[in-house]
Write an enzyme that holds these catalytic residues in place. Structure first.
Site, PDB file in Angstrom:
ATOM      1  N   ARG A  43     -13.275  -4.754  18.677  1.00  0.00           N
ATOM      2  CA  ARG A  43     -13.632  -5.681  17.695  1.00  0.00           C
ATOM      3  C   ARG A  43     -14.738  -5.911  18.635  1.00  0.00           C
ATOM      4  O   ARG A  43     -14.988  -5.875  19.592  1.00  0.00           O
ATOM      5  CB  ARG A  43     -12.312  -7.034  17.274  1.00  0.00           C
ATOM      6  CG  ARG A  43     -13.361  -8.362  16.812  1.00  0.00           C
ATOM      7  CD  ARG A  43     -12.943  -8.393  15.557  1.00  0.00           C
ATOM      8  NE  ARG A  43     -11.128  -7.757  14.836  1.00  0.00           N
ATOM      9  CZ  ARG A  43     -11.755  -7.792  13.597  1.00  0.00           C
ATOM     10  NH1 ARG A  43     -12.561  -7.472  13.529  1.00  0.00           N
ATOM     11  NH2 ARG A  43      -9.924  -7.664  13.811  1.00  0.00           N
ATOM     12  N   GLN A  53     -15.576  -3.065  14.494  1.00  0.00           N
ATOM     13  CA  GLN A  53     -14.993  -4.001  13.460  1.00  0.00           C
ATOM     14  C   GLN A  53     -15.437  -5.190  14.343  1.00  0.00           C
ATOM     15  O   GLN A  53     -15.570  -5.880  14.854  1.00  0.00           O
ATOM     16  CB  GLN A  53     -13.663  -3.746  13.666  1.00  0.00           C
ATOM     17  CG  GLN A  53     -13.158  -2.886  13.155  1.00  0.00           C
ATOM     18  CD  GLN A  53     -12.001  -2.307  13.003  1.00  0.00           C
ATOM     19  OE1 GLN A  53     -11.415  -1.964  12.805  1.00  0.00           O
ATOM     20  NE2 GLN A  53     -10.863  -2.977  11.965  1.00  0.00           N
ATOM     21  N   HIS A  72     -18.129  -3.371   9.641  1.00  0.00           N
ATOM     22  CA  HIS A  72     -17.613  -2.443  10.417  1.00  0.00           C
ATOM     23  C   HIS A  72     -18.021  -1.029  10.485  1.00  0.00           C
ATOM     24  O   HIS A  72     -19.088  -0.630   9.413  1.00  0.00           O
ATOM     25  CB  HIS A  72     -16.043  -2.157   9.921  1.00  0.00           C
ATOM     26  CG  HIS A  72     -15.570  -3.566  10.166  1.00  0.00           C
ATOM     27  ND1 HIS A  72     -15.635  -4.101  10.310  1.00  0.00           N
ATOM     28  CD2 HIS A  72     -14.193  -3.590   9.368  1.00  0.00           C
ATOM     29  CE1 HIS A  72     -14.568  -5.041  10.074  1.00  0.00           C
ATOM     30  NE2 HIS A  72     -13.567  -4.411   9.445  1.00  0.00           N
ATOM     31  N   ARG A 100       0.584  -1.205   0.080  1.00  0.00           N
ATOM     32  CA  ARG A 100       0.011  -0.269  -0.326  1.00  0.00           C
ATOM     33  C   ARG A 100       0.908   1.488   0.200  1.00  0.00           C
ATOM     34  O   ARG A 100       0.379   1.979  -0.495  1.00  0.00           O
ATOM     35  CB  ARG A 100      -0.672   0.204   0.783  1.00  0.00           C
ATOM     36  CG  ARG A 100      -2.073  -1.137   0.845  1.00  0.00           C
ATOM     37  CD  ARG A 100      -3.100  -0.884   2.287  1.00  0.00           C
ATOM     38  NE  ARG A 100      -3.845  -1.721   2.046  1.00  0.00           N
ATOM     39  CZ  ARG A 100      -4.891  -2.545   3.200  1.00  0.00           C
ATOM     40  NH1 ARG A 100      -4.610  -2.268   4.354  1.00  0.00           N
ATOM     41  NH2 ARG A 100      -4.984  -3.556   3.018  1.00  0.00           N
ATOM     42  N   GLY A 126     -13.610  -9.531   9.513  1.00  0.00           N
ATOM     43  CA  GLY A 126     -12.463  -8.990   9.346  1.00  0.00           C
ATOM     44  C   GLY A 126     -11.499  -9.233   9.757  1.00  0.00           C
ATOM     45  O   GLY A 126     -10.063  -9.198   9.335  1.00  0.00           O
ATOM     46  N   CYS A 184      -9.938  -0.981   5.144  1.00  0.00           N
ATOM     47  CA  CYS A 184     -10.910  -1.353   5.271  1.00  0.00           C
ATOM     48  C   CYS A 184     -11.991  -0.529   6.292  1.00  0.00           C
ATOM     49  O   CYS A 184     -12.935   0.115   5.257  1.00  0.00           O
ATOM     50  CB  CYS A 184     -11.861  -2.930   5.775  1.00  0.00           C
ATOM     51  SG  CYS A 184     -11.147  -3.878   7.648  1.00  0.00           S
TER      52      CYS A 184
END
Length: 376
Positions: free
Chosen positions: A268, A163, A275, A103, A167, A136
């Protein structure tokens, strides 16, 4: 006809990508080749009513080099093992990747075309051939707020993410359901309304802490609980998931590092899919709330403003309502008591769609439309 190789297509993100491509007729005019890291030679999937050839070895550089495009959802370790050696031998095809490994590389671009389509076009013109899906929650946040970013109205954001289990992968989804089942099994004798509520509470608590409670993947109970840490530790007390918010936003939008500070906590929660994020935003100026709603609604074709009303919020602004949908709802929009430049928002979206598979699917479509790969 362009030869497009697919790697990691049976995993969670890959499966969603495959279904989206089938639904949208994206395989027409392409010659798909399916690769595997573990089942080489096994027949590939049926696409468009046509059986695929046996799967190729995903580590075979000769086979990979024959592709015009490689789309991979296999993960960062695979990317690190294959991408550089493949480029090193002169492969000049297009690499489209769901993993985070590339990325921030100089010769790659994070893709989210409803938000940075202009940057994608410039990258293609300049010869960039590596395109990567973003984090995400970052992608979903930008889908929700693109209208405000476009008007340079955001000074900083503090996102608090909630999230879903998906995920973390398919095994974690199964573990969450197993945890739910274990809780129910342990508490079933205390569900009668006539039973003592403290007995139910003690039963659930004991189940959560029992050695036999399934926690192999999460490392702790998620059902009946929340886990306020996602990903690895970073200097300064951040998790890597939290660090990505500012860094990847800048990369997607083409901003200077630190131009828009973004930092918060990633948690989480026991949702299966999609999410959610609670956002505290400092605006660059005091803009009326109706103007904010209008700008957000006009940001792209998928953002949906949910009026700040109780019933509509509970019906439309939850992971359960967002799962399986391309729409990205945002609501709870209101000015905070700290002043007119402080905005609250809550947004939710299917992280397996805009947060993962959809930008990859659309990047492949961009290559087709631009004529950079041939179609029948």
């Amino acid at each position: 006809m362009a030869r497009v190789g697919f790697v990691g297509w049976r995993g969670m993100v890959g499966s969603v990508l495959m279904q989206r491509m089938i639904d949208e007729g994206d395989f027409a005019g392409l010659s798909p080749v399916f690769f595997s890291t573990s089942q080489v030679g096994v027949p590939g999937p049926e696409v468009g009513g046509t059986a695929s050839a046996p799967m190729e070895n995903a580590y075979d550089l000769d086979a990979l080099a024959a592709m015009d495009v490689i789309v991979t959802c296999q993960g960062g370790d695979y990317t690190k093992a294959v991408h550089e050696p493949l480029r090193g031998r002169g492969w000049a095809g297009y690499w489209i990747d769901a993993a985070s490994a590339l990325r921030l590389e100089r010769d790659s671009l994070i893709v989210l075309d409803p938000v940075n389509g202009d940057r994608i076009e410039r990258a293609l013109e300049s010869g960039i051939r590596t395109y990567v899906g973003g984090n995400c929650t970052v992608s979903l946040m930008l889908m929700a707020l693109s209208g405000l970013f476009r008007e340079s109205l955001i000074e900083w954001i503090s996102p608090m993410t909630y999230q879903a289990a998906s995920g973390a992968g398919a095994a974690n989804m199964r573990e969450l359901v197993a945890q739910m089942g274990a809780i129910h099994a342990g508490a079933r004798n205390h569900l009668d309304p006539a039973s003592a509520i403290l007995e139910l509470d003690r039963s659930v608590g004991a189940t959560l802490m029992a050695d036999a409670f399934p926690r192999q993947h999460f490392g702790a109970p998620l059902a009946g609980n929340v886990l306020p840490w996602i990903d690895s530790e970073m200097p300064g007390g951040q998790s890597r998931e939290e660090w990505k918010a500012e860094v990847e936003t800048a990369r997607i939008l083409g901003l200077a590092d630190g131009a828009v500070p973004i930092d918060g906590l990633c948690v989480r929660v026991g949702a299966m899919r999609s999410h959610a994020q609670a956002l505290t935003i400092r605006l660059s100026e005091d803009v009326p709330i109706d103007r904010i709603e209008s700008l957000i609604a006009g940001g792209n074709d998928w953002v949906r403003v949910v009026p700040n009303e109780r019933e509509r919020t509970l019906q439309q602004l939850t992971p359960a309502a967002a799962s399986g949908r391309l729409d990205v709802p945002i609501g709870r929009l209101r000015k905070l008591s700290m002043g007119g430049r402080y905005l609250a928002a809550f947004t939710v979206g299917d992280q397996l769609l805009w947060g993962a598979a959809e930008p990859l699917r659309r990047m492949l479509a961009i290559l087709r439309r631009s004529g950079r790969i041939s179609v029948e």
